[in-house]
Design a protein around this motif. Structure first.
Motif, PDB file in Angstrom:
ATOM      1  N   UNK A  24       1.049  -1.134   0.118  1.00 19.62           N
ATOM      2  CA  UNK A  24      -0.026  -0.003   0.142  1.00 19.62           C
ATOM      3  C   UNK A  24       0.885   1.272  -0.103  1.00 19.62           C
ATOM      4  N   UNK A  25       0.266   2.377   0.672  1.00 20.30           N
ATOM      5  CA  UNK A  25       0.855   3.646   0.678  1.00 20.30           C
ATOM      6  C   UNK A  25       2.217   3.618   1.370  1.00 20.30           C
ATOM      7  N   UNK A  26       2.432   2.848   2.539  1.00 18.61           N
ATOM      8  CA  UNK A  26       3.682   2.602   2.969  1.00 18.61           C
ATOM      9  C   UNK A  26       4.820   1.997   2.041  1.00 18.61           C
ATOM     10  N   UNK A  27       4.578   1.238   1.430  1.00 19.82           N
ATOM     11  CA  UNK A  27       5.424   0.762   0.360  1.00 19.82           C
ATOM     12  C   UNK A  27       5.872   1.572  -0.704  1.00 19.82           C
ATOM     13  N   UNK A  28       4.719   2.383  -1.066  1.00 17.35           N
ATOM     14  CA  UNK A  28       4.915   3.280  -2.131  1.00 17.35           C
ATOM     15  C   UNK A  28       5.811   4.487  -1.732  1.00 17.35           C
ATOM     16  N   UNK A  29       5.598   4.866  -0.539  1.00 18.32           N
ATOM     17  CA  UNK A  29       6.450   5.907   0.161  1.00 18.32           C
ATOM     18  C   UNK A  29       7.798   5.432   0.369  1.00 18.32           C
ATOM     19  N   UNK A  30       8.100   4.530   0.661  1.00 18.27           N
ATOM     20  CA  UNK A  30       9.315   3.809   0.836  1.00 18.27           C
ATOM     21  C   UNK A  30      10.231   3.774  -0.190  1.00 18.27           C
ATOM     22  N   UNK A  31       9.619   3.233  -1.212  1.00 13.69           N
ATOM     23  CA  UNK A  31      10.340   3.192  -2.748  1.00 13.69           C
ATOM     24  C   UNK A  31      10.331   4.678  -3.186  1.00 13.69           C
ATOM     25  N   UNK A  32       9.537   5.527  -2.974  1.00 12.39           N
ATOM     26  CA  UNK A  32       9.587   6.805  -3.672  1.00 12.39           C
ATOM     27  C   UNK A  32      10.808   7.516  -2.882  1.00 12.39           C
ATOM     28  N   UNK A  33      10.926   7.426  -1.383  1.00 11.43           N
ATOM     29  CA  UNK A  33      11.746   8.140  -0.702  1.00 11.43           C
ATOM     30  C   UNK A  33      13.061   7.679  -0.813  1.00 11.43           C
ATOM     31  N   UNK A  34      13.305   6.386  -1.206  1.00 18.05           N
ATOM     32  CA  UNK A  34      14.537   5.657  -1.100  1.00 18.05           C
ATOM     33  C   UNK A  34      15.520   6.168  -2.605  1.00 18.05           C
ATOM     34  N   UNK A  35      14.720   7.071  -3.220  1.00 15.15           N
ATOM     35  CA  UNK A  35      15.498   7.658  -4.481  1.00 15.15           C
ATOM     36  C   UNK A  35      16.295   8.722  -4.166  1.00 15.15           C
ATOM     37  N   UNK A  36      16.174   9.383  -3.003  1.00 16.17           N
ATOM     38  CA  UNK A  36      16.876  10.356  -2.500  1.00 16.17           C
ATOM     39  C   UNK A  36      17.487  10.263  -1.024  1.00 16.17           C
ATOM     40  N   UNK A  37      16.778   9.269  -0.181  1.00 19.51           N
ATOM     41  CA  UNK A  37      17.023   9.530   1.122  1.00 19.51           C
ATOM     42  C   UNK A  37      17.282   7.636   1.399  1.00 19.51           C
ATOM     43  N   UNK A  38      18.042   7.726   2.842  1.00 21.72           N
ATOM     44  CA  UNK A  38      17.954   6.387   3.330  1.00 21.72           C
ATOM     45  C   UNK A  38      16.758   5.920   4.083  1.00 21.72           C
ATOM     46  N   UNK A  39      16.226   4.909   3.469  1.00 20.92           N
ATOM     47  CA  UNK A  39      15.026   4.368   4.006  1.00 20.92           C
ATOM     48  C   UNK A  39      14.856   3.293   5.098  1.00 20.92           C
ATOM     49  N   UNK A  40      14.476   3.520   6.256  1.00 21.69           N
ATOM     50  CA  UNK A  40      14.399   2.186   6.891  1.00 21.69           C
ATOM     51  C   UNK A  40      12.870   1.711   6.917  1.00 21.69           C
ATOM     52  N   UNK A  41      12.476   0.508   6.155  1.00 18.98           N
ATOM     53  CA  UNK A  41      11.130   0.125   6.047  1.00 18.98           C
ATOM     54  C   UNK A  41      10.746  -0.788   7.129  1.00 18.98           C
ATOM     55  N   UNK A  42       9.589  -0.620   7.633  1.00 21.72           N
ATOM     56  CA  UNK A  42       9.179  -1.505   8.714  1.00 21.72           C
ATOM     57  C   UNK A  42       7.744  -2.124   8.304  1.00 21.72           C
ATOM     58  N   UNK A  43       7.665  -3.257   8.358  1.00 16.63           N
ATOM     59  CA  UNK A  43       6.388  -4.485   8.006  1.00 16.63           C
ATOM     60  C   UNK A  43       6.456  -5.323   8.627  1.00 16.63           C
ATOM     61  N   UNK A  44       5.246  -6.139   8.688  1.00 15.19           N
ATOM     62  CA  UNK A  44       4.848  -7.170   9.131  1.00 15.19           C
ATOM     63  C   UNK A  44       4.965  -8.459   8.146  1.00 15.19           C
ATOM     64  N   UNK A  45       4.957  -8.182   7.085  1.00  9.96           N
ATOM     65  CA  UNK A  45       4.941  -9.062   5.763  1.00  9.96           C
ATOM     66  C   UNK A  45       6.440  -9.243   5.253  1.00  9.96           C
ATOM     67  N   UNK A  46       7.108 -10.264   5.217  1.00  5.46           N
ATOM     68  CA  UNK A  46       8.330 -10.413   4.749  1.00  5.46           C
ATOM     69  C   UNK A  46       8.445 -10.243   3.064  1.00  5.46           C
ATOM     70  N   UNK A  47       7.433 -10.687   2.338  1.00  7.47           N
ATOM     71  CA  UNK A  47       7.184 -10.548   1.171  1.00  7.47           C
ATOM     72  C   UNK A  47       7.117  -9.115   0.698  1.00  7.47           C
TER      73      UNK A  47
END
Length: 288
Positions: A24-47
């Motif tokens: 969802x939105x969290x994944x979309x934000x993580x992918x977009x932010x990773x283009x210009x920043x260091x992103x630590x992505x938290x999630x319950x689903x390993x996939x």
């Protein structure tokens, strides 16, 4: 409720911490932010976290229903690993369908833990570091469901309303300290939010409510896959807004063309209801 992190390396780039980054939105934000920043992505689903990892994110597998102490420990490790957290995006959340009476104590506790308590716990974990630097941004994602209590989604609506109110208090407390807190009111976006596995139902069923709730269930079915919002565009908007600078980041941000009308309609309905019995309202003050 275990956690696992990718290899630790401090970064000179801005550091984003994004919850709900498995989808969802969290994944979309993580992918977009990773283009210009260091992103630590938290999630319950390993996939889902594997998708974020392929986009260049560091990952932390974490169930947000974990205890406050566990979340605090995990976040302390994140801060130590990344060096700091400049932006926290609390995007995780889910919907629970069912009447209020059908909702068990555990189901109510779980949804409030994920949708309300976890964002506040995460904010409490990063705020000491942000206060120390006199800088930081927190996005708390509430949404269109919190504007009024909808049948078939009372637990969800009330959790999002609670998050919004807590966020309003938090932003007034932290603003003078250099920390910007933005309440994101999210509309209907085409994510997996209403799909099976994400859209949960109360385990208890009371047949008396079927005539009331069945039209809402059908509406949810019809909305799934037809939502007007594009999560990629929403993610880009959040990343772009951070680039404006802390002082220009709005305290309230509506994402989705359906949000303003929904909130104004909810307010107008409450205004009319409140004024209907204005005579009684004004009759309860002490006599001068």
């Amino acid at each position: 409720m275990s956690s696992s992190t990718s290899a630790p390396t401090a970064s000179s780039q801005p550091v984003w911490l994004v919850t709900g980054a498995s989808s969802g939105l969290g994944l979309a934000v993580a992918i977009e932010a990773a283009k210009t920043a260091t992103v630590v992505a938290l999630g319950r689903d390993q996939h889902g976290l594997e998708v974020a990892a392929k986009a260049g994110c560091r990952t932390v597998q974490l169930d947000l229903r974990a205890s406050a102490d566990h979340i605090s420990t995990v976040l302390a490790d994140v801060v130590k690993t990344a060096g700091r957290v400049d932006v926290l995006v609390n995007a995780a959340g889910y919907i629970l369908e069912g009447a209020v009476e059908e909702t068990s104590e555990q189901e109510l506790e779980d949804i409030f833990t994920t949708n309300v308590f976890a964002p506040i716990r995460l904010a409490r974990a990063v705020l000491p570091h942000m206060r120390q630097r006199g800088s930081g941004v927190i996005f708390n994602v509430a949404g269109i469901g919190g504007f009024s209590g909808s049948p078939n989604a009372g637990a969800y609506c009330s959790s999002k309303a609670a998050l919004a109110t807590l966020t309003e208090a938090l932003q007034r407390e932290t603003g003078p300290l250099g920390v910007r807190v933005c309440l994101v009111q999210l509309g209907h976006f085409r994510t997996s939010f209403l799909k099976a596995g994400h859209r949960l139902h109360t385990s208890h069923h009371i047949a008396d409510y079927d005539p009331v709730l069945e039209p809402l269930r059908k509406a949810f079915n019809g909305l799934n896959g037809q939502q007007p919002g594009d999560p990629v565009k929403a993610a880009k908007a959040l990343v772009d807004i951070v680039g404006w600078g802390i002082d220009k980041i709005p305290m309230l941000l509506a994402l989705g063309s359906d949000v303003p009308a929904a909130e104004l309609s909810a307010h107008e309905a409450k205004r009319k209801a409140m004024l209907t019995h204005e005579k009684i309202t004004n009759s309860t003050d002490l006599e001068a």
